[in-house]
Write an enzyme that holds these catalytic residues in place. Structure first.
Site, mmCIF file in Angstrom:
data_model
loop_
_atom_site.group_PDB
_atom_site.id
_atom_site.type_symbol
_atom_site.label_atom_id
_atom_site.label_comp_id
_atom_site.label_asym_id
_atom_site.label_seq_id
_atom_site.Cartn_x
_atom_site.Cartn_y
_atom_site.Cartn_z
ATOM 1 C CB ALA A 1 3.378 -3.911 9.411
ATOM 2 N NE ARG A 2 -1.326 -2.081 13.704
ATOM 3 C CZ ARG A 2 -1.652 -1.134 14.569
ATOM 4 N NH1 ARG A 2 -1.071 -1.097 15.753
ATOM 5 N NH2 ARG A 2 -2.548 -0.203 14.257
ATOM 6 C CG HIS B 1 4.063 0.365 17.702
ATOM 7 N ND1 HIS B 1 3.072 -0.548 17.947
ATOM 8 C CD2 HIS B 1 3.696 1.011 16.566
ATOM 9 C CE1 HIS B 1 2.138 -0.461 17.014
ATOM 10 N NE2 HIS B 1 2.508 0.490 16.158
ATOM 11 C CB ILE C 1 3.598 2.253 4.515
ATOM 12 C CG1 ILE C 1 2.875 3.332 5.334
ATOM 13 C CG2 ILE C 1 4.936 1.891 5.163
ATOM 14 C CD1 ILE C 1 2.495 2.896 6.736
ATOM 15 C CD GLU D 1 3.908 -3.077 20.040
ATOM 16 O OE1 GLU D 1 3.172 -2.070 20.241
ATOM 17 O OE2 GLU D 1 4.341 -3.379 18.916
ATOM 18 N N GLY E 1 0.835 -1.191 0.000
ATOM 19 C CA GLY E 1 0.000 0.000 0.000
ATOM 20 C C GLY E 1 0.874 1.246 0.000
ATOM 21 C CB ALA F 1 8.128 3.287 12.330
#
Length: 310
Positions: free
Chosen positions: A236-237, A285, A156, A266, A154, A287
């Site tokens: 991402a995740r 987390h 990103i 996290e 996508g 970015a």
């Protein structure tokens, strides 16, 4: 006066500023106090008398949405990811969900490049050593001429690919929603299968949204297909990567290293096995936390709320 629940940590960090901004819109803010995000039970304890929600990665389940009726009209999610919200239930119950798609393309892509450079040239490892009085000179590899395998293509993913193309990398990608080649700075990025990503890429970078279908898309089976020289980057995740399988691959030297901005749990525990590897670069987390991107999302999130609540 309409009440708005604020639970995203980005606005909570500037509570005075956004308390005023929300009141200027003639809403009454209700401030939550999450650690990172609200659990389902914490959400249940707060909903029922709110009309709007400036949400973070809160666990907004069908039960939460049902408890929030009939008042809740809109969830304005801070950021892009909406995987923590039961979208099907929201649609069924008539609660609008809005976010800020593509807002973090530049910010996240730049951090992804950091992980690639740090891993390929041992930069963090050198930094740690120099601070102790050492003067190491490990030989790294250049990005030029290497192959980047993107999982997710996508906004990103495409921006990451553009930047790596400028370094002279070739780009392949796996994305069920993007099936055509894309031209980036005069070079084509080619769609391939997930197996081809594992088998061909020198650096594999995850930049896709998270859902139940791609949970642990990078798992033990996948990691047994990559070459020992391959590096993994995840911006991402966390749950996209089976963390236990990744640790096993690192221990077995079946991959060359990993750059991780996100994790399955996290914050990452200080005693987690990932902290023991010199060839792993860890993030928090963060970015997406570029100033221009954050300011845009702040305003867009308030706009999304106001468009629905009026």
């Amino acid at each position: 006066m309409k009440k708005v629940l604020v639970s995203n940590i980005m606005m909570l960090k500037e509570k005075d500023r956004f308390d005023k901004a929300i009141r200027d819109l003639e809403y009454d803010p209700v401030w939550a106090a999450p650690d990172q995000f609200l659990s389902e039970q914490e959400c249940l304890d707060l909903v029922g008398e709110i009309d709007g929600w400036l949400a973070g990665d809160d666990r907004i389940t069908a039960s939460v949405l049902e408890a929030a009726l009939p008042r809740l009209k809109v969830i304005a999610k801070w950021g892009t990811g909406i995987d923590s919200i039961d979208l099907e239930a929201a649609k069924r119950l008539g609660v609008e969900v809005k976010n800020s798609p593509a807002a973090f393309a530049n910010a996240v892509a730049e951090v992804a490049i950091h992980y690639m450079l740090s891993l390929s040239r041992n930069l963090v490892e050198i930094d740690r050593a120099v601070r102790t009085g050492a003067w190491p000179k490990p030989q790294g590899i250049e990005l030029t001429g290497r192959t980047l395998g993107m999982i997710g293509f996508g906004a990103i993913g495409q921006r990451i690919a553009e930047l790596t193309t400028a370094f002279g990398m070739d780009v392949i990608f796996f994305d069920p929603f993007q099936k055509d080649a894309k031209q980036l700075l005069g070079k084509d990025a080619h769609p391939v299968s997930l197996d081809e990503i594992a088998e061909r890429a020198d650096i594999i970078c995850l930049a896709c949204s998270y859902n139940t279908d791609n949970h642990h898309i990078v798992n033990d089976e996948f990691l047994h297909k990559v070459r020992p020289s391959t590096m993994i980057v995840n911006v991402a995740r966390g749950p996209l990567v089976d963390q236990a399988a990744l640790v096993s691959a690192l221990k077995g030297k079946r991959i060359a290293g990993a750059g991780l901005d996100v994790f399955e749990t996290e914050p990452l525990d200080k005693n987690d096995a990932l902290t023991t590897f010199e060839n792993v670069v860890l993030g928090s987390h963060n970015a997406n936390n570029g100033r221009a991107a954050v300011e845009y999302v702040h305003q867009n999130t308030l706009n999304n709320l106001h468009k629905v609540l009026g």
